[in-house]
Design a protein around this motif. Structure first.
Motif, PDB file in Angstrom:
ATOM      1  N   LEU A 123     -18.790   6.210  -1.531  1.00 40.90           N
ATOM      2  CA  LEU A 123     -18.400   7.579  -1.843  1.00 40.90           C
ATOM      3  C   LEU A 123     -18.933   8.488  -0.742  1.00 40.90           C
ATOM      4  O   LEU A 123     -20.064   8.339  -0.285  1.00 40.90           O
ATOM      5  N   GLY A 124     -18.089   9.413  -0.293  1.00 39.23           N
ATOM      6  CA  GLY A 124     -18.489  10.286   0.799  1.00 39.23           C
ATOM      7  C   GLY A 124     -18.238   9.690   2.169  1.00 39.23           C
ATOM      8  O   GLY A 124     -18.601  10.280   3.185  1.00 39.23           O
ATOM      9  N   GLY A 125     -17.615   8.522   2.224  1.00 40.19           N
ATOM     10  CA  GLY A 125     -17.334   7.872   3.494  1.00 40.19           C
ATOM     11  C   GLY A 125     -15.875   7.958   3.882  1.00 40.19           C
ATOM     12  O   GLY A 125     -15.121   8.802   3.391  1.00 40.19           O
ATOM     13  N   SER A 126     -15.442   7.041   4.750  1.00 38.69           N
ATOM     14  CA  SER A 126     -14.094   7.119   5.302  1.00 38.69           C
ATOM     15  C   SER A 126     -13.018   6.795   4.272  1.00 38.69           C
ATOM     16  O   SER A 126     -11.907   7.329   4.335  1.00 38.69           O
ATOM     17  N   MET A 127     -13.318   5.935   3.312  1.00 39.53           N
ATOM     18  CA  MET A 127     -12.327   5.631   2.270  1.00 39.53           C
ATOM     19  C   MET A 127     -12.025   6.875   1.443  1.00 39.53           C
ATOM     20  O   MET A 127     -10.858   7.218   1.197  1.00 39.53           O
ATOM     21  N   GLU A 128     -13.077   7.556   1.011  1.00 37.22           N
ATOM     22  CA  GLU A 128     -12.878   8.758   0.210  1.00 37.22           C
ATOM     23  C   GLU A 128     -12.210   9.847   1.040  1.00 37.22           C
ATOM     24  O   GLU A 128     -11.344  10.577   0.543  1.00 37.22           O
ATOM     25  N   GLY A 129     -12.587   9.953   2.311  1.00 33.32           N
ATOM     26  CA  GLY A 129     -11.962  10.956   3.174  1.00 33.32           C
ATOM     27  C   GLY A 129     -10.477  10.729   3.343  1.00 33.32           C
ATOM     28  O   GLY A 129      -9.676  11.673   3.322  1.00 33.32           O
ATOM     29  N   THR A 130     -10.090   9.459   3.499  1.00 32.81           N
ATOM     30  CA  THR A 130      -8.669   9.128   3.627  1.00 32.81           C
ATOM     31  C   THR A 130      -7.917   9.463   2.347  1.00 32.81           C
ATOM     32  O   THR A 130      -6.826  10.050   2.375  1.00 32.81           O
ATOM     33  N   LEU A 131      -8.503   9.109   1.209  1.00 31.70           N
ATOM     34  CA  LEU A 131      -7.871   9.416  -0.074  1.00 31.70           C
ATOM     35  C   LEU A 131      -7.721  10.918  -0.274  1.00 31.70           C
ATOM     36  O   LEU A 131      -6.644  11.406  -0.647  1.00 31.70           O
ATOM     37  N   ASP A 132      -8.784  11.669   0.008  1.00 33.94           N
ATOM     38  CA  ASP A 132      -8.740  13.127  -0.188  1.00 33.94           C
ATOM     39  C   ASP A 132      -7.677  13.768   0.697  1.00 33.94           C
ATOM     40  O   ASP A 132      -6.928  14.654   0.254  1.00 33.94           O
ATOM     41  N   LEU A 133      -7.590  13.325   1.944  1.00 36.11           N
ATOM     42  CA  LEU A 133      -6.612  13.908   2.860  1.00 36.11           C
ATOM     43  C   LEU A 133      -5.191  13.651   2.380  1.00 36.11           C
ATOM     44  O   LEU A 133      -4.353  14.566   2.367  1.00 36.11           O
ATOM     45  N   LEU A 134      -4.909  12.426   1.977  1.00 30.54           N
ATOM     46  CA  LEU A 134      -3.566  12.102   1.516  1.00 30.54           C
ATOM     47  C   LEU A 134      -3.219  12.859   0.230  1.00 30.54           C
ATOM     48  O   LEU A 134      -2.078  13.310   0.057  1.00 30.54           O
ATOM     49  N   MET A 135      -4.191  13.034  -0.639  1.00 30.23           N
ATOM     50  CA  MET A 135      -3.917  13.766  -1.871  1.00 30.23           C
ATOM     51  C   MET A 135      -3.654  15.246  -1.593  1.00 30.23           C
ATOM     52  O   MET A 135      -2.699  15.834  -2.118  1.00 30.23           O
ATOM     53  N   MET A 136      -4.471  15.848  -0.748  1.00 25.69           N
ATOM     54  CA  MET A 136      -4.270  17.262  -0.430  1.00 25.69           C
ATOM     55  C   MET A 136      -2.955  17.484   0.306  1.00 25.69           C
ATOM     56  O   MET A 136      -2.269  18.483   0.087  1.00 25.69           O
ATOM     57  N   ALA A 137      -2.606  16.535   1.194  1.00 24.36           N
ATOM     58  CA  ALA A 137      -1.329  16.653   1.900  1.00 24.36           C
ATOM     59  C   ALA A 137      -0.156  16.581   0.927  1.00 24.36           C
ATOM     60  O   ALA A 137       0.908  17.147   1.183  1.00 24.36           O
ATOM     61  N   GLY A 138      -0.372  15.905  -0.216  1.00 16.94           N
ATOM     62  CA  GLY A 138       0.671  15.809  -1.233  1.00 16.94           C
ATOM     63  C   GLY A 138       0.568  16.878  -2.302  1.00 16.94           C
ATOM     64  O   GLY A 138       1.256  16.789  -3.335  1.00 16.94           O
ATOM     65  N   GLY A 139      -0.300  17.874  -2.077  1.00 15.50           N
ATOM     66  CA  GLY A 139      -0.446  18.958  -3.041  1.00 15.50           C
ATOM     67  C   GLY A 139      -1.206  18.568  -4.290  1.00 15.50           C
ATOM     68  O   GLY A 139      -1.054  19.209  -5.342  1.00 15.50           O
ATOM     69  N   LEU A 140      -2.030  17.535  -4.195  1.00 12.53           N
ATOM     70  CA  LEU A 140      -2.777  17.040  -5.345  1.00 12.53           C
ATOM     71  C   LEU A 140      -4.261  17.360  -5.207  1.00 12.53           C
ATOM     72  O   LEU A 140      -4.792  17.454  -4.090  1.00 12.53           O
ATOM     73  N   ASP A 141      -4.943  17.490  -6.313  1.00 14.49           N
ATOM     74  CA  ASP A 141      -6.370  17.787  -6.320  1.00 14.49           C
ATOM     75  C   ASP A 141      -7.162  16.481  -6.301  1.00 14.49           C
ATOM     76  O   ASP A 141      -7.050  15.673  -7.237  1.00 14.49           O
ATOM     77  N   PRO A 142      -7.966  16.243  -5.259  1.00 15.59           N
ATOM     78  CA  PRO A 142      -8.758  15.009  -5.223  1.00 15.59           C
ATOM     79  C   PRO A 142      -9.674  14.853  -6.430  1.00 15.59           C
ATOM     80  O   PRO A 142     -10.007  13.729  -6.813  1.00 15.59           O
ATOM     81  N   ALA A 143     -10.064  15.965  -7.030  1.00 21.99           N
ATOM     82  CA  ALA A 143     -10.946  15.903  -8.192  1.00 21.99           C
ATOM     83  C   ALA A 143     -10.246  15.342  -9.424  1.00 21.99           C
ATOM     84  O   ALA A 143     -10.895  15.029 -10.433  1.00 21.99           O
ATOM     85  N   SER A 144      -8.914  15.198  -9.357  1.00 20.94           N
ATOM     86  CA  SER A 144      -8.170  14.638 -10.497  1.00 20.94           C
ATOM     87  C   SER A 144      -8.319  13.130 -10.592  1.00 20.94           C
ATOM     88  O   SER A 144      -7.842  12.512 -11.537  1.00 20.94           O
ATOM     89  N   VAL A 145      -8.997  12.538  -9.601  1.00 19.53           N
ATOM     90  CA  VAL A 145      -9.247  11.100  -9.590  1.00 19.53           C
ATOM     91  C   VAL A 145     -10.719  10.848  -9.919  1.00 19.53           C
ATOM     92  O   VAL A 145     -11.605  11.514  -9.377  1.00 19.53           O
ATOM     93  N   ASN A 146     -10.982   9.911 -10.792  1.00 16.87           N
ATOM     94  CA  ASN A 146     -12.352   9.510 -11.098  1.00 16.87           C
ATOM     95  C   ASN A 146     -12.757   8.428 -10.105  1.00 16.87           C
ATOM     96  O   ASN A 146     -12.334   7.284 -10.208  1.00 16.87           O
ATOM     97  N   LYS A 147     -13.567   8.794  -9.126  1.00 12.34           N
ATOM     98  CA  LYS A 147     -13.943   7.878  -8.056  1.00 12.34           C
ATOM     99  C   LYS A 147     -15.234   7.167  -8.401  1.00 12.34           C
ATOM    100  O   LYS A 147     -16.234   7.800  -8.759  1.00 12.34           O
ATOM    101  N   VAL A 148     -15.219   5.850  -8.287  1.00 10.53           N
ATOM    102  CA  VAL A 148     -16.411   5.054  -8.578  1.00 10.53           C
ATOM    103  C   VAL A 148     -16.658   4.076  -7.429  1.00 10.53           C
ATOM    104  O   VAL A 148     -15.723   3.660  -6.739  1.00 10.53           O
ATOM    105  N   LYS A 149     -17.896   3.715  -7.232  1.00 14.23           N
ATOM    106  CA  LYS A 149     -18.256   2.797  -6.158  1.00 14.23           C
ATOM    107  C   LYS A 149     -18.102   1.353  -6.615  1.00 14.23           C
ATOM    108  O   LYS A 149     -18.606   0.974  -7.677  1.00 14.23           O
ATOM    109  N   VAL A 150     -17.392   0.565  -5.817  1.00 12.30           N
ATOM    110  CA  VAL A 150     -17.231  -0.869  -6.085  1.00 12.30           C
ATOM    111  C   VAL A 150     -17.370  -1.614  -4.766  1.00 12.30           C
ATOM    112  O   VAL A 150     -17.369  -1.009  -3.692  1.00 12.30           O
ATOM    113  N   ALA A 151     -17.484  -2.911  -4.835  1.00  6.60           N
ATOM    114  CA  ALA A 151     -17.553  -3.719  -3.617  1.00  6.60           C
ATOM    115  C   ALA A 151     -16.196  -3.738  -2.930  1.00  6.60           C
ATOM    116  O   ALA A 151     -15.158  -3.803  -3.586  1.00  6.60           O
ATOM    117  N   ASP A 152     -16.198  -3.667  -1.593  1.00 10.64           N
ATOM    118  CA  ASP A 152     -14.946  -3.773  -0.849  1.00 10.64           C
ATOM    119  C   ASP A 152     -14.627  -5.254  -0.679  1.00 10.64           C
ATOM    120  O   ASP A 152     -14.816  -5.845   0.386  1.00 10.64           O
TER     121      ASP A 152
END
Length: 339
Positions: free
Chosen positions: A147-176
């Motif tokens: 959380l707070g790294g490049s995966m979350e940054g990529t997700l947030d950017l794509l969501m905002m570009a689509g007019g979506l609120d990144p906070a609408s996703v419940n983000k949890v840490k898991v193993a890659d």
């Protein structure tokens, strides 16, 4: 050297200029024989990092007179922080993560190469409840390795570009790793974000894996270093890039990857490398990303990609200003490495 630039003073160099690197490369001592070179990956070793792993296993770094030390971080942000703390010479991190840190936090880092020309991340879900894009994510629990790294940054950017609120996703840490797919099957997550290696291993292990690439138009994964360390010994970084470029090109153009995988396995413990057929698909898919902008741009920071990245991040409100993208990277070290 591709560009002639005026000489600048040390203060200006450390302030953030990429042009200063080109000045330093005009001369200076070669890397000392046996000089230690500390490299950190963002996560545990996988074939996503094969360019460095193979260069080490094949002795290409030794040929360049540097003693490679490879470590793994717990996320892309940590990898960058270890370089900032002068605990590592080079770290691999996400392009979005790096640009935000550099522009908004004035992190004293510079990108010396882009290894993944496109995002290496995928949204992974089940065929029973597939995610076709970020528009399907609001209201879901989404796992990611940091959380707070490049995966979350990529997700947030794509969501905002689509007019979506990144906070609408419940983000949890898991193993890659492919094992995280079990969270989806158990109903504990609606999707997880994995890298290319995780996606390949999940698809090979289960028949119901649905994967969607997360192409956000950013430099996917970059190698970052501290300008003052480059100033102290630029040729050490040239040697690192020369060996890494040689290994990456050999992998990308190999007709048969068996020998390369065997060589990596002889030196490094890599997740999933004990399954030869899956490992070959994994390695080939990663290499396609490295070559996505053409063979001439292997490891290169592609100017148009970087300028587009700065503009998109600024438009999305993820960075406060839109600087000249060329100040965020240098190709001078790579130019000398492959000259």
């Amino acid at each position: 050297m591709s560009d002639l630039v005026p000489t600048i003073d040390r203060r200006a160099f450390l302030g953030s200029t990429a042009a200063g690197v080109a000045v330093l490369l005009a001369g200076g001592p070669a890397a000392a024989q046996g000089a230690a070179f500390r490299f950190i990956t963002p996560f545990s070793l996988s074939l996503s990092f094969a360019a460095v792993l193979y260069a080490d296993a094949a002795g290409y770094y030794t040929d360049e007179g540097i003693e490679m030390q490879i470590e793994a971080a717990n996320g892309a942000a940590m990898a960058a922080q270890m370089v900032l703390a002068d605990q590592m010479d080079v770290g691999r991190t996400g392009g979005t993560n790096y640009i935000v840190s550099r522009v908004d936090n004035n992190a004293p880092l510079i990108s010396i190469a882009t290894i993944a020309q496109m995002s290496p991340f995928f949204i992974i879900s089940s065929d029973d409840n597939p995610v076709s894009g970020v528009q399907d994510l609001p209201g879901r629990t989404v796992g990611m390795a940091s959380l707070g790294g490049s995966m979350e940054g990529t997700l947030d950017l794509l969501m905002m570009a689509g007019g979506l609120d990144p906070a609408s996703v419940n983000k949890v840490k898991v193993a890659d790793s492919a094992a995280s797919f079990a969270l989806i099957e158990a109903g504990r997550a609606g999707a997880f974000i994995g890298n290319t290696s995780s996606m390949i291993k999940a698809k090979e292990a289960r028949p119901n894996v649905h994967a969607v690439p997360m192409d956000d138009g950013m430099p996917g994964q970059v190698y970052v270093a501290r300008p003052e360390d480059i100033e102290a010994n630029p040729d050490k970084y040239v040697s690192f890039l020369r060996a890494t470029h040689k290994a990456a090109r050999e992998i990308a153009t190999a007709g048969d990857l068996d020998a390369i995988i065997a060589k990596i396995a002889s030196v490094h413990e890599v997740n999933g490398i004990d399954d030869p057929e899956t490992a070959k698909i994994d390695l080939a898919t990663n290499a396609e990303n490295w070559m996505a902008k053409g063979g001439d741009n292997l490891l290169r920071n592609v100017p148009e990609v970087w300028q587009n990245a700065v503009e998109r991040l600024h438009e999305a409100g993820m960075i406060g200003t839109a600087p000249d993208a060329s100040t965020l990277y240098t190709n001078a070290l790579l130019d000398k490495a492959i000259a």
